[in-house]
Scaffold this motif. Structure first.
Motif, PDB file in Angstrom:
ATOM      1  N   ILE A   1       0.862  -1.180   0.000  1.00 39.08           N
ATOM      2  CA  ILE A   1       0.000   0.000   0.000  1.00 39.08           C
ATOM      3  C   ILE A   1       0.897   1.228   0.000  1.00 39.08           C
ATOM      4  O   ILE A   1       1.676   1.430   0.928  1.00 39.08           O
ATOM      5  CB  ILE A   1      -0.908   0.023   1.244  1.00 39.08           C
ATOM      6  N   CYS A   2       0.799   2.016  -1.037  1.00 34.15           N
ATOM      7  CA  CYS A   2       1.650   3.200  -1.162  1.00 34.15           C
ATOM      8  C   CYS A   2       1.055   4.361  -0.369  1.00 34.15           C
ATOM      9  O   CYS A   2      -0.093   4.736  -0.577  1.00 34.15           O
ATOM     10  CB  CYS A   2       1.802   3.601  -2.631  1.00 34.15           C
ATOM     11  N   ILE A   3       1.856   4.914   0.543  1.00 39.44           N
ATOM     12  CA  ILE A   3       1.416   6.074   1.315  1.00 39.44           C
ATOM     13  C   ILE A   3       2.025   7.338   0.736  1.00 39.44           C
ATOM     14  O   ILE A   3       3.238   7.434   0.563  1.00 39.44           O
ATOM     15  CB  ILE A   3       1.815   5.946   2.794  1.00 39.44           C
ATOM     16  N   LEU A   4       1.172   8.300   0.428  1.00 43.93           N
ATOM     17  CA  LEU A   4       1.627   9.589  -0.088  1.00 43.93           C
ATOM     18  C   LEU A   4       1.392  10.652   0.977  1.00 43.93           C
ATOM     19  O   LEU A   4       0.255  10.885   1.387  1.00 43.93           O
ATOM     20  CB  LEU A   4       0.873   9.962  -1.366  1.00 43.93           C
TER      21      LEU A   4
ATOM     22  N   HIS B   1      -7.827  -0.713   8.343  1.00 47.22           N
ATOM     23  CA  HIS B   1      -7.923  -2.135   8.685  1.00 47.22           C
ATOM     24  C   HIS B   1      -8.275  -3.002   7.474  1.00 47.22           C
ATOM     25  O   HIS B   1      -7.648  -4.045   7.250  1.00 47.22           O
ATOM     26  CB  HIS B   1      -8.978  -2.327   9.791  1.00 47.22           C
ATOM     27  N   GLY B   2      -9.261  -2.580   6.702  1.00 47.59           N
ATOM     28  CA  GLY B   2      -9.704  -3.369   5.553  1.00 47.59           C
ATOM     29  C   GLY B   2      -8.608  -3.557   4.517  1.00 47.59           C
ATOM     30  O   GLY B   2      -8.391  -4.669   4.016  1.00 47.59           O
ATOM     31  N   GLU B   3      -7.898  -2.492   4.192  1.00 52.20           N
ATOM     32  CA  GLU B   3      -6.834  -2.571   3.183  1.00 52.20           C
ATOM     33  C   GLU B   3      -5.643  -3.372   3.690  1.00 52.20           C
ATOM     34  O   GLU B   3      -5.006  -4.096   2.922  1.00 52.20           O
ATOM     35  CB  GLU B   3      -6.380  -1.152   2.792  1.00 52.20           C
ATOM     36  N   ILE B   4      -5.340  -3.243   4.980  1.00 56.31           N
ATOM     37  CA  ILE B   4      -4.239  -4.014   5.573  1.00 56.31           C
ATOM     38  C   ILE B   4      -4.523  -5.506   5.445  1.00 56.31           C
ATOM     39  O   ILE B   4      -3.646  -6.300   5.068  1.00 56.31           O
ATOM     40  CB  ILE B   4      -4.038  -3.632   7.060  1.00 56.31           C
ATOM     41  N   ASP B   5      -5.748  -5.918   5.752  1.00 51.52           N
ATOM     42  CA  ASP B   5      -6.132  -7.332   5.656  1.00 51.52           C
ATOM     43  C   ASP B   5      -6.020  -7.848   4.219  1.00 51.52           C
ATOM     44  O   ASP B   5      -5.578  -8.983   3.994  1.00 51.52           O
ATOM     45  CB  ASP B   5      -7.563  -7.529   6.161  1.00 51.52           C
ATOM     46  N   LYS B   6      -6.416  -7.017   3.259  1.00 50.28           N
ATOM     47  CA  LYS B   6      -6.345  -7.421   1.850  1.00 50.28           C
ATOM     48  C   LYS B   6      -4.918  -7.716   1.430  1.00 50.28           C
ATOM     49  O   LYS B   6      -4.633  -8.716   0.763  1.00 50.28           O
ATOM     50  CB  LYS B   6      -6.920  -6.305   0.960  1.00 50.28           C
ATOM     51  N   VAL B   7      -3.990  -6.825   1.824  1.00 53.07           N
ATOM     52  CA  VAL B   7      -2.586  -7.012   1.447  1.00 53.07           C
ATOM     53  C   VAL B   7      -2.002  -8.242   2.129  1.00 53.07           C
ATOM     54  O   VAL B   7      -1.249  -9.000   1.528  1.00 53.07           O
ATOM     55  CB  VAL B   7      -1.753  -5.764   1.799  1.00 53.07           C
ATOM     56  N   LYS B   8      -2.372  -8.470   3.392  1.00 51.01           N
ATOM     57  CA  LYS B   8      -1.870  -9.645   4.120  1.00 51.01           C
ATOM     58  C   LYS B   8      -2.332 -10.934   3.440  1.00 51.01           C
ATOM     59  O   LYS B   8      -1.589 -11.904   3.350  1.00 51.01           O
ATOM     60  CB  LYS B   8      -2.354  -9.603   5.568  1.00 51.01           C
ATOM     61  N   LYS B   9      -3.573 -10.936   2.951  1.00 49.97           N
ATOM     62  CA  LYS B   9      -4.098 -12.123   2.269  1.00 49.97           C
ATOM     63  C   LYS B   9      -3.360 -12.368   0.957  1.00 49.97           C
ATOM     64  O   LYS B   9      -3.063 -13.500   0.601  1.00 49.97           O
ATOM     65  CB  LYS B   9      -5.599 -11.949   2.019  1.00 49.97           C
TER      66      LYS B   9
END
Length: 211
Positions: A109-112, A198-206
């Motif tokens: 996930i790119c943080i700008l 939280h939702g995006e973190i879970d997606k990347v972990k999966k």
């Protein structure tokens, strides 16, 4: 023409949904960001911005910013290499296309970390990030934080306070930010930041687990 170029640029990018983190200097945005990156180093990637200002004590080239000359940065901007750029207190700041692509290529996930003008520019593209604003509990607290740094002249500090007031007013407009976090207590603010992602973190972990 430049913003149409940006739109085509992001249509071609793949990877997790990016996050735009914005807020006045002194709101605690950098502290929260560093903590997030430390806890989720395999989930987030930071898009390192470019700037023509000099490094502050403790800052490192390539980690906090890419510190470049005004001539070099202006040439890159003119060449269409930047997603967004703005000028503040006589210095240029901006996010390069390459910085975002480098993070997304790793399925992170790119943080700008960008200012108000950058937010406005990115809203004209197809990037479709999550917009989060980090804000101080009051202008008085913000002024104290900036003065305690002892890194700027009085003129520069007053400019930052003036800009902060405009940024905070801008952030209150409906639809500008998905989440607004008032950083009065660092632990609480960090908890809210994690919850909003939280939702995006879970997606990347999966995705990482399935690779």
């Amino acid at each position: 023409m430049y913003m149409r170029y940006c739109s085509r640029l992001f249509s071609a990018m793949a990877g997790p949904r990016p996050v735009v983190l914005s807020g006045p200097s002194g709101a605690g945005k950098s502290t929260l960001l560093k903590r997030l990156m430390k806890e989720f180093d395999s989930v987030f990637g930071f898009s390192v911005s470019h700037t023509t200002r000099k490094p502050r004590p403790g800052e490192e080239n390539g980690r906090d910013y890419h510190y470049v000359t005004r001539e070099a940065m202006q040439a890159a901007i003119d060449n269409g290499e930047f997603i967004e750029n703005a000028e503040f207190s006589g210095n240029l700041y901006g996010t390069s296309k390459a910085a975002v692509q480098a993070v997304q290529a790793k399925n992170l996930i790119c943080i700008l970390d960008i200012d108000m003008q950058g937010v406005k520019n990115i809203k004209r593209t197809d990037l479709n990030p999550i917009y989060i604003s980090i804000q101080p509990p009051s202008m008085e607290v913000l002024e104290k934080r900036l003065r305690d740094r002892k890194t700027e002249s009085e003129e520069s500090l007053l400019k930052r306070l003036g800009t902060a007031k405009v940024e905070i007013e801008f952030s209150q407009k409906p639809g500008v930010f998905d989440t607004i976090i008032v950083n009065d207590n660092l632990e609480e603010a960090y908890g809210k930041l994690k919850q909003s992602l939280h939702g995006e973190i879970d997606k990347v972990k999966k995705i990482t687990t399935s690779l």
